[in-house]
Design a protein around this motif. Structure first.
Motif, PDB file in Angstrom:
ATOM      1  N   MET A   1       0.852  -1.174   0.000  1.00 25.07           N
ATOM      2  CA  MET A   1       0.000   0.000   0.000  1.00 25.07           C
ATOM      3  C   MET A   1       0.896   1.233   0.000  1.00 25.07           C
ATOM      4  N   ARG A   3       0.861   5.574   0.214  1.00 21.31           N
ATOM      5  CA  ARG A   3       0.042   6.685   0.700  1.00 21.31           C
ATOM      6  C   ARG A   3       0.654   7.988   0.198  1.00 21.31           C
ATOM      7  N   GLU A  46      -4.664   6.631  -0.208  1.00 16.64           N
ATOM      8  CA  GLU A  46      -4.010   5.328  -0.142  1.00 16.64           C
ATOM      9  C   GLU A  46      -4.343   4.565  -1.414  1.00 16.64           C
ATOM     10  N   VAL A  47      -3.325   3.971  -2.013  1.00 20.45           N
ATOM     11  CA  VAL A  47      -3.534   3.196  -3.237  1.00 20.45           C
ATOM     12  C   VAL A  47      -2.926   1.812  -3.062  1.00 20.45           C
ATOM     13  N   ASP A  48      -3.480   0.877  -3.776  1.00 18.53           N
ATOM     14  CA  ASP A  48      -2.991  -0.497  -3.735  1.00 18.53           C
ATOM     15  C   ASP A  48      -1.630  -0.571  -4.415  1.00 18.53           C
ATOM     16  N   GLY A  49      -0.746  -1.378  -3.881  1.00 23.51           N
ATOM     17  CA  GLY A  49       0.572  -1.561  -4.473  1.00 23.51           C
ATOM     18  C   GLY A  49       1.608  -0.640  -3.859  1.00 23.51           C
ATOM     19  N   ASP A  50       2.809  -0.713  -4.406  1.00 25.40           N
ATOM     20  CA  ASP A  50       3.923   0.078  -3.896  1.00 25.40           C
ATOM     21  C   ASP A  50       3.961   1.448  -4.553  1.00 25.40           C
ATOM     22  N   THR A  55       2.359   5.556 -10.076  1.00 24.06           N
ATOM     23  CA  THR A  55       1.327   5.820  -9.074  1.00 24.06           C
ATOM     24  C   THR A  55       1.298   7.301  -8.721  1.00 24.06           C
TER      25      THR A  55
END
Length: 82
Positions: A1, A3, A46-50, A55
């Motif tokens: 996750m 941020r 917050e987004v899924d993944g690194d 991103t």
């Protein structure tokens, strides 16, 4: 996750009545010497993944198209470090 933090502020040439109201209230509460106050918004996304450049670019697009009004507001995006 991953941020990210998106800070949105009125452009300097745009009037900020909320900031002026706070500026007027501070001396009445005993806080002297404040020259100016600008009020803005802060979003934590917050987004899924690194975290990645892709991103970050996606969050910047969110800020430009939904989280801010680019005509009257500036925004900045940064990765949130807990």
């Amino acid at each position: 996750m991953a941020r990210y933090v998106v800070d949105v502020m009125p452009k300097p040439e745009i009037l900020d009545p909320q900031g002026k109201a706070v500026l007027g209230a501070l001396p009445r509460l005993g806080f002297d010497g404040v020259l100016d106050v600008r009020q803005g918004k802060r979003f934590e996304v917050e987004v899924d993944g690194d975290a990645s450049e892709e991103t970050l670019a996606e969050v910047r697009k969110m800020a430009e198209t939904l989280l801010s009004n680019p005509v009257i507001e500036d925004y900045s995006v940064s990765e949130h470090q807990p």
